[in-house]
Motif scaffolding. Structure first.
Motif, short mmCIF file in Angstrom:
data_model
loop_
_atom_site.label_atom_id
_atom_site.label_comp_id
_atom_site.label_asym_id
_atom_site.label_seq_id
_atom_site.Cartn_x
_atom_site.Cartn_y
_atom_site.Cartn_z
N HIS A 38 0.84 -1.21 0.00
CA HIS A 38 0.00 0.00 0.00
C HIS A 38 0.87 1.25 0.00
O HIS A 38 0.57 2.23 -0.71
N VAL A 43 -2.38 -1.75 -5.36
CA VAL A 43 -3.74 -2.10 -4.98
C VAL A 43 -3.68 -3.19 -3.91
O VAL A 43 -3.00 -4.20 -4.07
N THR A 44 -4.39 -2.99 -2.80
CA THR A 44 -4.49 -4.00 -1.75
C THR A 44 -5.93 -4.07 -1.25
O THR A 44 -6.71 -3.14 -1.44
N HIS A 45 -6.25 -5.20 -0.60
CA HIS A 45 -7.62 -5.42 -0.15
C HIS A 45 -8.11 -4.34 0.81
O HIS A 45 -9.27 -3.95 0.77
N ARG A 49 -10.17 3.38 -1.31
CA ARG A 49 -10.51 3.78 -2.67
C ARG A 49 -9.44 4.72 -3.22
O ARG A 49 -9.67 5.92 -3.41
N THR A 50 -8.27 4.17 -3.48
CA THR A 50 -7.20 4.96 -4.08
C THR A 50 -7.45 5.10 -5.58
O THR A 50 -8.27 4.38 -6.17
N ALA A 53 -6.67 1.82 -7.29
CA ALA A 53 -7.71 0.81 -7.06
C ALA A 53 -8.92 1.06 -7.96
O ALA A 53 -9.49 0.12 -8.53
N GLU A 54 -9.31 2.32 -8.09
CA GLU A 54 -10.46 2.64 -8.94
C GLU A 54 -10.14 2.39 -10.41
O GLU A 54 -10.98 1.87 -11.16
N ARG A 57 -10.26 -1.30 -11.13
CA ARG A 57 -11.65 -1.78 -11.15
C ARG A 57 -12.24 -1.61 -12.54
O ARG A 57 -12.99 -2.46 -13.02
N ASN A 97 -1.16 -5.39 -9.90
CA ASN A 97 -2.37 -4.65 -9.50
C ASN A 97 -3.63 -5.26 -10.08
O ASN A 97 -4.67 -5.29 -9.42
N SER A 101 -6.61 -6.71 -7.83
CA SER A 101 -7.96 -6.21 -8.00
C SER A 101 -8.95 -7.34 -8.25
O SER A 101 -10.03 -7.39 -7.68
N MET A 104 -10.09 -9.40 -5.32
CA MET A 104 -11.12 -8.82 -4.46
C MET A 104 -12.52 -9.27 -4.86
O MET A 104 -13.48 -9.07 -4.11
#
Length: 264
Positions: A38, A43-45, A49-50, A53-54, A57, A97, A101, A104
């Motif tokens: 992180h 990206v981590t669990h 909402r970085t 991460a977005e 997604r 990443n 992702s 998740m």
């Protein structure tokens, strides 16, 4: 958030073997330091909402649709290789990443394979030591995936290291043994998505050989650095691939911010 290629920086190497949790074989269990990842902008669990991460997604959604669309008729459609034209564009960053992702998701498990056998870096980025892996399976009739696959402290994520380096890597990746291995990996678990971190397309022949056997290819392009001619030449080496997607990496869309564009 800057996203350097993972070969450009040395990262702290953690111990390969951690104390096993209940039910884990200590020989094939690794503990990934998620807090460290992180801090690196990965990206981590539990990373919240970085922007990364977005972005991932968004990136993963069409890849998952293709992987699960049986009507596509594409073999090995749940096998996704991540590559680039040249080193330094961020392919390993994107492969890790993307795997994180997808891990998740509630309905999928992920196997992350380091297939950059000449310059493996997935375990290094994750803070782990080297371990037997893909090349060792291809070189030995006695080893199988179950002998070298690494379970992690993320229940839905497993790792397959690159293993030992070999001067005949291209021939091994193009062999019938490799084809059979990919079919086994693809079909063993219906909910599994397999992400391969591949060598750069214009640096080695291994990348195009590997891509030819994948259901989907993701090519990472460094914005404002990789020329249009370089991209076209790399894409020519993927003419045989049915599903090719591009990620525009390190592109700034506004002052002080990064944007990871996705083009399908």
């Amino acid at each position: 958030m800057h996203t350097p290629d993972t070969h450009e920086h040395e990262h702290e190497r953690g111990a390969l073997l951690a104390e096993p949790e209940h039910g884990h074989d200590p020989r094939r269990y690794v503990d990934i330091n998620l807090a460290r990842l992180h801090q690196m902008g990965m990206v981590t669990h539990d990373g919240g909402r970085t922007s990364a991460a977005e972005d991932f997604r968004i990136i993963k959604r069409p890849l998952l649709r293709n992987a699960l669309h049986a009507a596509s008729g594409t073999a090995n459609r749940n096998l996704i290789v991540v590559t680039s034209a040249l080193p330094g564009e961020g392919k390993t960053y994107c492969a890790i990443n993307l795997a994180m992702s997808i891990a998740m998701e509630k309905d999928h498990t992920v196997l992350l394979v380091d297939a950059d056998v000449a310059r493996p870096s997935v375990l290094k980025v994750l803070g782990l030591g080297a371990a037997p892996g893909l090349m060792d399976i291809l070189l030995s009739e006695k080893l199988g995936v179950a002998d070298v696959i690494l379970k992690t402290n993320i229940d839905t994520l497993s790792l397959l290291p690159a293993g030992r380096n070999n001067k005949h890597a291209t021939e091994l990746l193009a062999s019938q043994t490799m084809s059979a291995l990919l079919v086994e990996i693809s079909n063993r678990y219906p909910d599994r998505i397999v992400i391969f971190d591949s060598p750069p397309l214009l640096l080695t022949t291994e990348a195009s050989v590997l891509a030819a056997q994948m259901g989907q290819v993701v090519m990472v392009i460094e914005a404002e650095a990789t020329t249009q001619g370089t991209v076209k030449e790399a894409l020519r080496r993927l003419d045989h691939c049915p599903h090719i997607s591009l990620i525009c990496n390190k592109a700034r869309s506004f002052p002080g911010g990064d944007y990871y564009g996705y083009y399908d």
